[in-house]
Write a protein that holds these residues in place. Structure first.
Motif, PDB file in Angstrom:
ATOM      1  N   TYR A   1      -4.529  -7.753  -1.906  1.00 47.05           N
ATOM      2  CA  TYR A   1      -5.291  -7.699  -0.736  1.00 47.05           C
ATOM      3  C   TYR A   1      -5.918  -8.341  -1.058  1.00 47.05           C
ATOM      4  CZ  TYR A   1      -8.492  -5.976   2.358  1.00 47.05           C
ATOM      5  OH  TYR A   1      -9.636  -5.493   3.776  1.00 47.05           O
ATOM      6  N   MET A   2      -6.435  -9.048  -2.424  1.00 48.57           N
ATOM      7  CA  MET A   2      -7.201  -9.868  -2.138  1.00 48.57           C
ATOM      8  C   MET A   2      -6.719 -11.218  -1.740  1.00 48.57           C
ATOM      9  SD  MET A   2     -10.660  -8.778  -2.149  1.00 48.57           S
ATOM     10  CE  MET A   2     -11.249 -10.279  -2.017  1.00 48.57           C
TER      11      MET A   2
ATOM     12  N   MET B   1      -3.203  -3.667  -6.630  1.00 48.68           N
ATOM     13  CA  MET B   1      -3.271  -3.298  -5.152  1.00 48.68           C
ATOM     14  C   MET B   1      -4.569  -4.224  -5.196  1.00 48.68           C
ATOM     15  SD  MET B   1      -1.809   0.546  -4.994  1.00 48.68           S
ATOM     16  CE  MET B   1      -2.541   0.708  -3.550  1.00 48.68           C
ATOM     17  N   PHE B   2      -5.080  -4.012  -5.470  1.00 49.11           N
ATOM     18  CA  PHE B   2      -6.720  -4.739  -4.891  1.00 49.11           C
ATOM     19  C   PHE B   2      -6.443  -6.064  -5.129  1.00 49.11           C
ATOM     20  CE2 PHE B   2     -11.051  -5.850  -4.290  1.00 49.11           C
ATOM     21  CZ  PHE B   2     -11.321  -6.564  -4.961  1.00 49.11           C
ATOM     22  N   LEU B   3      -6.016  -7.072  -6.382  1.00 49.90           N
ATOM     23  CA  LEU B   3      -6.032  -8.354  -6.533  1.00 49.90           C
ATOM     24  C   LEU B   3      -4.681  -9.095  -5.369  1.00 49.90           C
ATOM     25  CD1 LEU B   3      -5.480  -8.456 -10.192  1.00 49.90           C
ATOM     26  CD2 LEU B   3      -7.233  -9.519  -8.998  1.00 49.90           C
TER      27      LEU B   3
ATOM     28  N   LEU C   1       1.163  -1.400   0.098  1.00 46.08           N
ATOM     29  CA  LEU C   1       0.489  -0.368   0.047  1.00 46.08           C
ATOM     30  C   LEU C   1       0.618   0.973  -0.369  1.00 46.08           C
ATOM     31  CD1 LEU C   1      -2.573  -0.864   2.815  1.00 46.08           C
ATOM     32  CD2 LEU C   1      -3.103  -1.031   0.136  1.00 46.08           C
TER      33      LEU C   1
ATOM     34  N   LEU D   1      -3.984   0.777  -9.405  1.00 48.95           N
ATOM     35  CA  LEU D   1      -5.173   0.367  -8.094  1.00 48.95           C
ATOM     36  C   LEU D   1      -5.720  -1.122  -8.447  1.00 48.95           C
ATOM     37  CD1 LEU D   1      -7.107   3.479  -8.341  1.00 48.95           C
ATOM     38  CD2 LEU D   1      -5.662   3.044  -6.612  1.00 48.95           C
ATOM     39  N   SER D   2      -6.163  -1.815  -9.610  1.00 45.09           N
ATOM     40  CA  SER D   2      -6.053  -2.878  -9.733  1.00 45.09           C
ATOM     41  C   SER D   2      -5.362  -4.193  -9.009  1.00 45.09           C
ATOM     42  CB  SER D   2      -6.402  -3.063 -11.275  1.00 45.09           C
ATOM     43  OG  SER D   2      -7.399  -2.074 -11.737  1.00 45.09           O
TER      44      SER D   2
END
Length: 214
Positions: A210-211, A206-208, A143, A203-204
């Motif tokens: 995170y998941m 980072m989201f992946l 992050l 951002l995508s």
């Protein structure tokens, strides 16, 4: 030979009657006893069939075909009854296995875990907790990196805007044609989409990440 045919027919009738009793006593203590009786009678009738085979082969050709048809029909009936018996037995075995597994499950449900099982469970919990902490630290680092990347992208966008403004002023001073000016405007417009696209991809990712860690 006719007496053997009559005996075979009578045995088949007895077996059919036993099957009716078996259907009425499914799940009861008499079920196994009836199955054993049917099995013995099927063995007995098969022995009679062997004797009939010998007699049929000795029959005159004119009578042999009729005797053969009668014997084959009885064999077919006996085979069908034997298959029915095996089907009953398979269902009984399945019920007994289910009952046994249910009893084992109920007995295990109220037993106390051994010290070894408790130790293994605690060790696994500690390892799982450590993995979660490592994942959280890694996610925080990602992050922070993403925040820095977005900040750099914003700075680059501002720099590009200032550069474009200077170039426009410079080109206006030189008096270039409108076509060149429009080309520069379109290029600046496309660069804006490239910038936004890069931000969206970041951002995508980072989201992946995170998941995946969660």
């Amino acid at each position: 030979m006719e007496s053997l045919f009559a005996e075979s027919h009578g045995t088949l009738e007895q077996i059919n009657t036993l099957f009716i009793q078996l259907e009425r006593h499914v799940g009861h203590s008499e079920e196994v006893q009836i199955e054993e009786t049917i099995h013995k009678k099927l063995e007995s009738i098969n022995k009679i069939f062997d004797r009939l085979e010998v007699y049929v082969m000795k029959e005159p050709p004119a009578k042999r075909q009729g005797s053969r048809l009668k014997l084959n029909q009885m064999k077919y009936d006996a085979t069908h009854l034997n298959a029915s018996l095996k089907n009953f037995q398979r269902r009984r075995y399945a019920r007994e296995r289910e009952n046994s597994e249910r009893e084992d499950l109920l007995n295990r449900r109220f037993t106390t875990n051994s010290n070894e099982d408790t130790s293994i469970s605690m060790d696994y919990s500690i390892q799982h907790h450590n993995r979660l902490e490592n994942a959280n630290r890694g996610l925080d680092d990602m992050l922070d990196q993403g925040h820095n990347i977005l900040g750099n992208l914003r700075d680059q966008r501002e720099t590009l805007k200032r550069t474009r403004t200077r170039m426009m002023n410079f080109l206006n001073t030189l008096g270039l044609s409108n076509s060149v000016m429009n080309l520069i405007e379109r290029r600046a417009y496309q660069d804006k989409f490239v910038l936004y696209g890069g931000m969206l991809v970041t951002l995508s990712i980072m989201f992946l990440i995170y998941m995946y860690y969660i």
